[in-house]
Design an enzyme around this catalytic site. Structure first.
Site, PDB file in Angstrom:
ATOM      1  N   CYS A 138     -25.239 -37.218 -35.644  1.00 42.47           N
ATOM      2  CA  CYS A 138     -25.552 -36.600 -34.344  1.00 42.47           C
ATOM      3  C   CYS A 138     -26.982 -36.060 -34.280  1.00 42.47           C
ATOM      4  O   CYS A 138     -27.493 -35.788 -33.197  1.00 42.47           O
ATOM      5  CB  CYS A 138     -24.556 -35.490 -34.038  1.00 42.47           C
ATOM      6  N   HIS A 140     -26.684 -29.869 -29.090  1.00 38.92           N
ATOM      7  CA  HIS A 140     -25.823 -31.043 -29.234  1.00 38.92           C
ATOM      8  C   HIS A 140     -24.500 -30.775 -28.514  1.00 38.92           C
ATOM      9  O   HIS A 140     -23.926 -29.692 -28.640  1.00 38.92           O
ATOM     10  CB  HIS A 140     -25.591 -31.321 -30.721  1.00 38.92           C
ATOM     11  N   ASN A 168     -18.482 -36.102 -26.882  1.00 38.42           N
ATOM     12  CA  ASN A 168     -19.521 -36.065 -27.910  1.00 38.42           C
ATOM     13  C   ASN A 168     -20.091 -37.480 -28.072  1.00 38.42           C
ATOM     14  O   ASN A 168     -19.412 -38.360 -28.592  1.00 38.42           O
ATOM     15  CB  ASN A 168     -18.895 -35.568 -29.225  1.00 38.42           C
TER      16      ASN A 168
HETATM   17  O1  UT7 Z   1     -20.785 -33.911 -33.628  1.00 35.94           O
HETATM   18  C1  UT7 Z   1     -20.503 -33.104 -34.751  1.00 35.94           C
HETATM   19  C2  UT7 Z   1     -19.205 -33.475 -35.287  1.00 35.94           C
HETATM   20  N1  UT7 Z   1     -18.014 -33.000 -34.711  1.00 35.94           N
HETATM   21  C3  UT7 Z   1     -17.749 -31.767 -34.252  1.00 35.94           C
HETATM   22  O2  UT7 Z   1     -18.573 -30.942 -34.015  1.00 35.94           O
HETATM   23  C4  UT7 Z   1     -16.291 -31.399 -34.095  1.00 35.94           C
HETATM   24  C5  UT7 Z   1     -16.000 -30.056 -34.690  1.00 35.94           C
HETATM   25  N2  UT7 Z   1     -14.620 -29.692 -34.623  1.00 35.94           N
HETATM   26  C6  UT7 Z   1     -13.948 -29.433 -33.455  1.00 35.94           C
HETATM   27  O3  UT7 Z   1     -14.510 -29.563 -32.385  1.00 35.94           O
HETATM   28  C7  UT7 Z   1     -12.547 -28.926 -33.533  1.00 35.94           C
HETATM   29  O4  UT7 Z   1     -12.228 -28.624 -34.868  1.00 35.94           O
HETATM   30  C8  UT7 Z   1     -11.481 -29.919 -32.961  1.00 35.94           C
HETATM   31  C9  UT7 Z   1     -11.632 -29.990 -31.455  1.00 35.94           C
HETATM   32  C10 UT7 Z   1     -11.656 -31.277 -33.585  1.00 35.94           C
HETATM   33  C11 UT7 Z   1     -10.075 -29.418 -33.281  1.00 35.94           C
HETATM   34  O5  UT7 Z   1      -9.883 -28.132 -32.758  1.00 35.94           O
HETATM   35  P1  UT7 Z   1      -9.210 -26.996 -33.659  1.00 35.94           P
HETATM   36  O6  UT7 Z   1      -9.093 -25.807 -32.824  1.00 35.94           O
HETATM   37  O7  UT7 Z   1     -10.022 -26.911 -34.926  1.00 35.94           O
HETATM   38  O8  UT7 Z   1      -7.763 -27.597 -33.893  1.00 35.94           O
HETATM   39  P2  UT7 Z   1      -7.064 -27.959 -35.280  1.00 35.94           P
HETATM   40  O9  UT7 Z   1      -7.691 -29.165 -35.883  1.00 35.94           O
HETATM   41  O10 UT7 Z   1      -6.978 -26.710 -36.118  1.00 35.94           O
HETATM   42  O11 UT7 Z   1      -5.621 -28.326 -34.774  1.00 35.94           O
HETATM   43  C12 UT7 Z   1      -4.779 -27.344 -34.145  1.00 35.94           C
HETATM   44  C13 UT7 Z   1      -3.496 -28.027 -33.759  1.00 35.94           C
HETATM   45  C14 UT7 Z   1      -2.863 -28.856 -34.880  1.00 35.94           C
HETATM   46  O12 UT7 Z   1      -1.458 -28.716 -34.783  1.00 35.94           O
HETATM   47  P3  UT7 Z   1      -0.677 -27.738 -35.783  1.00 35.94           P
HETATM   48  O13 UT7 Z   1      -0.997 -28.251 -37.162  1.00 35.94           O
HETATM   49  O14 UT7 Z   1      -1.208 -26.386 -35.516  1.00 35.94           O
HETATM   50  O15 UT7 Z   1       0.761 -27.943 -35.377  1.00 35.94           O
HETATM   51  C15 UT7 Z   1      -3.234 -30.278 -34.531  1.00 35.94           C
HETATM   52  O16 UT7 Z   1      -2.299 -31.214 -35.024  1.00 35.94           O
HETATM   53  O17 UT7 Z   1      -3.741 -28.958 -32.693  1.00 35.94           O
HETATM   54  C16 UT7 Z   1      -3.207 -30.237 -33.020  1.00 35.94           C
HETATM   55  N3  UT7 Z   1      -4.034 -31.252 -32.411  1.00 35.94           N
HETATM   56  C17 UT7 Z   1      -3.835 -31.716 -31.168  1.00 35.94           C
HETATM   57  N4  UT7 Z   1      -2.930 -31.409 -30.234  1.00 35.94           N
HETATM   58  C18 UT7 Z   1      -2.995 -32.051 -29.056  1.00 35.94           C
HETATM   59  C19 UT7 Z   1      -5.125 -31.888 -32.952  1.00 35.94           C
HETATM   60  N5  UT7 Z   1      -5.630 -32.754 -32.065  1.00 35.94           N
HETATM   61  C20 UT7 Z   1      -4.858 -32.658 -30.947  1.00 35.94           C
HETATM   62  C21 UT7 Z   1      -4.882 -33.306 -29.704  1.00 35.94           C
HETATM   63  N6  UT7 Z   1      -3.945 -32.963 -28.774  1.00 35.94           N
HETATM   64  N7  UT7 Z   1      -5.820 -34.213 -29.378  1.00 35.94           N
END
Ligand code: UT7
Length: 331
Positions: free
Chosen positions: A117, A258, A288
């Site tokens: 990125c 970004h 993104n």
């Molecule tokens: O460009 C640079 C690279 N990328 C980034 O900057 C991304 C950085 N990371 C993020 O933006 C966030 O970590 C995410 C948006 C990817 C995820 O958000 P989060 O608040 O960190 O969620 P999480 O990964 O901790 O997941 C929370 C819950 C999980 O369920 P459990 O284990 O709590 O039951 C996931 O399975 O949300 C679930 N989950 C979803 N639910 C519905 C993960 N993806 C989804 C989804 N829809 N698409």
């Protein structure tokens, strides 16, 4: 003889995204997700997705043509073409060489940078130094991705985040020494590499029936690790870039970070003490787009009249390998 130093200015900006829009509701038909979760956790409402058969170089070309037209520069006047991307048309040659050919020009230096990125700002820093040292006059700098080609459409934790698109700038010597690129701060932290990468297609896991079956040719990400590193690193790079220019957060007219996640953008803006109205956001409409996000945002901010002559811009990026770059630019 050592060349004279001069300041580099952005002379033209352009962007191009696919026509097709994929909404959160569209995604909820592919994986177990929903509009409310995606908006709450990321701020993303839709993203643009390229059609099969379209190439990254097609979008680079469209963005480049707009940037060249705004700058009043012809392709033959370019001394250098440099593209930040992780999704080039082919593993090699550099997509910049294909863009060069599509622009109907030849001869100038052309290469890609792989900094995820941060690819656009890393590329811009290289072009800036060639121009600053008077080695070259004009450079085309592109940030572009077709991430839809390497997203695992069965993985809800990543496929909701990314989008396709390209942005480009034409840079050259500034006529006014007060204006142009004022400072840089760049970094990387290789220890973080396993938290965001694509395992297949490189020399460790070259393409094979096995690698395809194991879904190795898709993005793998530990989202929450990346989130924390992104917030901390974006803040650090922005602070150092401001310090290197002898400026403070309150001097910033427009902060263009970004566009990965609205929560990251808001957290960084708050930590820096930059007022929300001075923070540019379009992640809601594009998702993104990795290396393309900053030049697409720049093109949009200009189109909306949010950038005026003399404004101080702070551009700030973060990506895989914890590559990060920030720059202060007097418009
Ligand atoms: O460009 C640079 C690279 N990328 C980034 O900057 C991304 C950085 N990371 C993020 O933006 C966030 O970590 C995410 C948006 C990817 C995820 O958000 P989060 O608040 O960190 O969620 P999480 O990964 O901790 O997941 C929370 C819950 C999980 O369920 P459990 O284990 O709590 O039951 C996931 O399975 O949300 C679930 N989950 C979803 N639910 C519905 C993960 N993806 C989804 C989804 N829809 N698409």
């Amino acid at each position: 003889m050592l060349p004279t130093l001069r300041r580099t200015a952005i002379l033209g900006v352009g962007s191009a995204v696919p026509e097709r829009v994929m909404t959160n509701d569209d995604l909820s038909k592919l994986v177990d997700t929903n509009d409310a979760w995606i908006i709450e956790r990321t701020g993303i409402r839709q993203r643009h997705i390229a059609e099969p058969g379209e190439a990254l170089s097609d979008y680079c070309l469209k963005a480049a043509q707009k940037a060249l037209a705004m700058a009043g520069i012809t392709p033959d006047q370019l001394d250098m073409i440099i593209t930040g991307t992780a999704t080039a048309d082919y593993q090699f040659p550099a997509v910049s060489t294909i863009v060069q050919h599509k622009l109907g020009t030849s001869g100038q230096m052309a290469m890609d940078t792989t900094a995820a990125c941060s690819g656009f700002l890393y590329s811009l820093s290289v072009a800036d130094h060639f121009i600053r040292c008077s080695t070259y006059d004009y450079a085309l700098v592109i940030g572009a991705e077709l991430l839809s080609r390497i997203v695992d459409w069965e993985d809800r934790s990543t496929c909701v985040l990314f989008g396709d698109g390209a942005g480009a700038v034409v840079v050259g010597p500034s006529e006014d020494e007060e204006r142009g690129i004022l400072s840089w701060s760049l970094s990387a932290d290789g220890a973080t590499w396993p938290s965001l990468y694509m395992p297949g297609g490189g020399c460790i896991n070259p393409a094979s029936e096995e690698s395809v079956k194991d879904r190795l040719h898709f993005i793998k990400m530990e989202g929450s690790d990346v989130f924390k590193t992104a917030v901390r690193t974006l803040q650090e790079r922005a602070e150092v870039a401001l310090e290197n220019a002898g400026l403070k957060p309150e001097d910033v007219d427009l902060f263009v970070p970004h566009q990965a996640n609205l929560r990251i953008i808001k957290a960084v803006g708050k930590r820096l003490g930059i007022a929300e109205e001075n923070v540019f956001v379009n992640v809601d409409r594009y998702g993104n787009t990795s290396a393309a996000s900053i030049p697409i945002a720049l093109a949009e901010a200009l189109g909306e009249g949010r950038i005026k002559k003399g404004d101080l811009l702070l551009l700030d990026s973060f990506g895989a390998g914890a590559t990060a770059a920030a720059t202060c630019i007097r418009w």
